[in-house]
Design a protein around this motif. Structure first.
Motif, mmCIF file in Angstrom:
data_model
loop_
_atom_site.group_PDB
_atom_site.id
_atom_site.type_symbol
_atom_site.label_atom_id
_atom_site.label_comp_id
_atom_site.label_asym_id
_atom_site.label_seq_id
_atom_site.Cartn_x
_atom_site.Cartn_y
_atom_site.Cartn_z
ATOM 1 N N UNK A 74 8.002 5.504 15.463
ATOM 2 C CA UNK A 74 8.110 4.065 15.642
ATOM 3 C C UNK A 74 7.404 3.286 14.538
ATOM 4 N N UNK A 75 6.297 3.811 14.027
ATOM 5 C CA UNK A 75 5.535 3.078 13.014
ATOM 6 C C UNK A 75 5.269 3.921 11.773
ATOM 7 N N UNK A 76 6.074 4.965 11.548
ATOM 8 C CA UNK A 76 5.867 5.847 10.394
ATOM 9 C C UNK A 76 7.213 6.112 9.725
ATOM 10 N N UNK A 77 7.234 5.994 8.398
ATOM 11 C CA UNK A 77 8.463 6.235 7.650
ATOM 12 C C UNK A 77 8.180 7.074 6.412
ATOM 13 N N UNK A 78 9.177 7.843 6.017
ATOM 14 C CA UNK A 78 9.132 8.693 4.833
ATOM 15 C C UNK A 78 9.964 8.069 3.729
ATOM 16 N N UNK A 79 9.465 8.129 2.485
ATOM 17 C CA UNK A 79 10.280 7.738 1.343
ATOM 18 C C UNK A 79 10.169 8.794 0.260
ATOM 19 N N UNK A 80 11.305 9.112 -0.359
ATOM 20 C CA UNK A 80 11.375 10.101 -1.433
ATOM 21 C C UNK A 80 12.204 9.508 -2.552
ATOM 22 N N UNK A 81 11.698 9.628 -3.777
ATOM 23 C CA UNK A 81 12.433 9.070 -4.925
ATOM 24 C C UNK A 81 12.278 9.969 -6.142
ATOM 25 N N UNK A 82 13.403 10.235 -6.801
ATOM 26 C CA UNK A 82 13.409 11.017 -8.031
ATOM 27 C C UNK A 82 14.677 10.736 -8.796
ATOM 28 N N UNK A 83 14.768 11.266 -10.007
ATOM 29 C CA UNK A 83 15.960 10.992 -10.792
ATOM 30 C C UNK A 83 15.978 11.744 -12.107
ATOM 31 N N UNK A 84 16.895 11.315 -12.953
ATOM 32 C CA UNK A 84 17.076 11.915 -14.285
ATOM 33 C C UNK A 84 17.237 10.790 -15.297
ATOM 34 N N UNK A 85 16.623 10.964 -16.469
ATOM 35 C CA UNK A 85 16.624 9.896 -17.460
ATOM 36 C C UNK A 85 16.961 10.433 -18.842
ATOM 37 N N UNK A 86 17.590 9.585 -19.649
ATOM 38 C CA UNK A 86 17.900 9.903 -21.045
ATOM 39 C C UNK A 86 17.461 8.742 -21.924
ATOM 40 N N UNK A 87 16.779 9.053 -23.016
ATOM 41 C CA UNK A 87 16.283 8.046 -23.945
ATOM 42 C C UNK A 87 16.787 8.377 -25.339
ATOM 43 N N UNK A 88 17.232 7.338 -26.062
ATOM 44 C CA UNK A 88 17.694 7.518 -27.433
ATOM 45 C C UNK A 88 17.133 6.405 -28.308
ATOM 46 N N UNK A 89 16.546 6.784 -29.439
ATOM 47 C CA UNK A 89 16.008 5.825 -30.396
ATOM 48 C C UNK A 89 16.962 5.681 -31.577
ATOM 49 N N UNK A 90 16.855 4.552 -32.274
ATOM 50 C CA UNK A 90 17.751 4.284 -33.397
ATOM 51 C C UNK A 90 17.555 5.251 -34.556
ATOM 52 N N UNK A 91 16.430 5.945 -34.598
ATOM 53 C CA UNK A 91 16.208 6.924 -35.659
ATOM 54 C C UNK A 91 16.833 8.276 -35.350
ATOM 55 N N UNK A 92 17.587 8.346 -34.250
ATOM 56 C CA UNK A 92 18.275 9.579 -33.882
ATOM 57 C C UNK A 92 17.494 10.480 -32.954
ATOM 58 N N UNK A 93 16.224 10.184 -32.721
ATOM 59 C CA UNK A 93 15.431 10.993 -31.811
ATOM 60 C C UNK A 93 15.812 10.670 -30.359
ATOM 61 N N UNK A 94 15.721 11.672 -29.497
ATOM 62 C CA UNK A 94 16.106 11.471 -28.108
ATOM 63 C C UNK A 94 15.304 12.394 -27.201
ATOM 64 N N UNK A 95 15.342 12.062 -25.917
ATOM 65 C CA UNK A 95 14.649 12.848 -24.912
ATOM 66 C C UNK A 95 15.398 12.713 -23.597
ATOM 67 N N UNK A 96 15.357 13.759 -22.796
ATOM 68 C CA UNK A 96 15.952 13.667 -21.471
ATOM 69 C C UNK A 96 15.229 14.626 -20.529
ATOM 70 N N UNK A 97 15.371 14.391 -19.249
ATOM 71 C CA UNK A 97 14.728 15.256 -18.268
ATOM 72 C C UNK A 97 14.620 14.584 -16.921
ATOM 73 N N UNK A 98 14.078 15.316 -15.968
ATOM 74 C CA UNK A 98 13.849 14.778 -14.635
ATOM 75 C C UNK A 98 12.692 13.785 -14.683
ATOM 76 N N UNK A 99 12.826 12.688 -13.967
ATOM 77 C CA UNK A 99 11.756 11.703 -13.873
ATOM 78 C C UNK A 99 10.635 12.221 -12.960
ATOM 79 N N UNK A 100 9.536 11.485 -12.921
ATOM 80 C CA UNK A 100 8.516 11.769 -11.913
ATOM 81 C C UNK A 100 9.129 11.576 -10.522
ATOM 82 N N UNK A 101 8.735 12.408 -9.587
ATOM 83 C CA UNK A 101 9.185 12.314 -8.205
ATOM 84 C C UNK A 101 8.029 11.827 -7.334
ATOM 85 N N UNK A 102 8.316 10.883 -6.445
ATOM 86 C CA UNK A 102 7.295 10.417 -5.499
ATOM 87 C C UNK A 102 7.751 10.720 -4.074
ATOM 88 N N UNK A 103 6.801 11.161 -3.261
ATOM 89 C CA UNK A 103 7.037 11.431 -1.847
ATOM 90 C C UNK A 103 5.971 10.673 -1.075
#
Length: 282
Positions: A74-103
Motif C-alpha cells: 500500500x505504501x511501498x513501490x519498486x522502481x528499476x531503470x536502465x538502458x543503452x547509450x551511444x555517443x559520437x564526437x565530431x572528431x570521429x571518436x565514439x563510445x557505447x554501452x549499457x548505462x548505469x542501472x538504478x534499483x
C-alpha cells in the motif's frame, strides 16, 4: 477518480534524463513500463565555470531507457531503470554501452488522501546504482563508472484534481573516486484535459569535487573525479492514447554548469500501465 488517475500518472512517468522520485505511488500489484529515447547534442561545455566551445567540434548522444514502476504494498513501490547509450564526437571518436542501472524502493510516509489538515504526500526513496559497461576517462564517456547508492526525501501535493507540485532533495554517493552529490528536483504538473497533461521541471546537481577540467592535477583519466554541477530545466507533456498507453515528449536544456557538456535534449516516451490484481477479471 483518484486525482484523475494521479494527474495522468504524473505526466506518464517522470522523464529519465535525471533521477526523479515521486511521492505518488502505484497501488499494490499495479504499475507502469516505459520505453524512452533521448537525443542530446552539444557544441559547448563548461571548463570549470567557463563556457567554451568543445575543442573537437561537437558531441551527439542517443540513449534508450527502460523504466519499471511497480506497487509492492500500500505504501511501498519498486522502481528499476536502465538502458543503452551511444555517443559520437565530431572528431570521429565514439563510445557505447549499457548505462548505469538504478534499483529503488520508495516508502510513502504520509498519504495526502487520508492525512489530516491537508498535509501533502511525503515519501522516502533509497536506490542502488550499478555502473554500466562503458569506458571512462574521455569527454564523450557515457558516465562516471561508479557503483553506489542514493537516498532522497520527496514531498508532493495535488490541488483540485488538475494541478500538482512536487519537490525532492537527495544525496548520491559512488565509489571509484566519483565525488558525492546533492541533488534537487522541483516539478509542476497540469492536467489540461482528460487526455493531455503538461509539466515543467527544474533539476540541480551539486558535486563535492574540487577538480576542474584543465585545472591543477587534471588528466583525462580523472574525468570522473571532476566537480560536475548542473542546473537544468525541462518542459513536457503526455497524451493518453488509451486507458493503458500514453505518449510523452520532453525538452531539456542546461542553464548553467561546471565541468559538464552544455547539452540540449529531446525525449520521447511510450508508457504502458498495468494492473495485475485485476488481470483476468479478478
Amino acid at each position: 477518480m483518484r486525482h484523475f488517475i494521479t494527474l495522468f500518472l504524473i505526466t506518464s512517468v517522470s522523464a529519465p534524463v535525471w533521477a526523479e522520485g515521486s511521492p505518488w505511488l502505484p497501488v499494490p500489484r499495479s504499475g507502469s513500463l516505459s520505453v524512452s529515447h533521448v537525443y542530446q547534442d552539444a557544441e559547448k561545455f563548461y571548463r570549470g565555470k567557463d563556457r567554451r566551445r568543445l575543442p573537437f567540434g561537437g558531441i551527439e548522444q542517443s540513449t534508450t531507457w527502460v523504466t519499471l514502476n511497480y506497487g509492492l504494498a500500500e505504501s511501498v513501490a519498486l522502481d528499476v531503470q536502465g538502458g543503452h547509450s551511444e555517443v559520437e564526437a565530431d572528431n570521429g571518436m565514439e563510445s557505447d554501452g549499457m548505462t548505469d542501472t538504478t534499483i529503488g524502493l520508495t516508502w510513502r510516509v504520509i498519504d495526502e488522501d487520508i492525512s489530516e489538515a491537508g498535509a501533502p504526500s511525503v515519501a522516502v526513496r533509497v536506490a542502488g546504482i550499478i555502473a554500466g559497461d562503458y569506458d571512462t576517462g574521455m569527454p564523450w564517456s557515457i558516465g562516471d563508472g561508479g557503483d553506489g547508492f542514493e537516498g532522497s526525501l520527496i514531498v508532493g501535493k495535488i490541488f483540485d484534481n488538475r494541478f500538482a507540485l512536487s519537490a525532492e532533495v537527495g544525496r548520491r554517493e559512488r565509489n571509484s573516486n566519483v565525488p558525492g552529490e546533492t541533488f534537487l528536483n522541483a516539478a509542476a504538473y497540469f492536467l489540461a484535459s482528460p487526455k493531455l497533461s503538461l509539466s515543467a521541471r527544474y533539476h540541480k546537481t551539486m558535486s563535492d569535487g574540487d577538480l576542474d577540467i584543465g585545472g591543477y592535477g587534471f588528466s583525462p583519466a580523472r574525468f570522473p573525479e571532476t566537480d560536475e554541477d548542473i542546473d537544468r530545466v525541462a518542459l513536457g507533456g503526455s497524451f493518453n492514447l488509451t486507458d493503458q498507453i500514453s505518449l510523452g515528449l520532453n525538452w531539456f536544456s542546461i542553464l548553467d554548469g561546471r565541468n559538464t557538456a552544455d547539452f540540449d535534449a529531446i525525449l520521447g516516451t511510450i508508457t504502458y500501465t498495468f494492473d495485475l490484481y485485476n488481470l483476468g477479471g479478478q
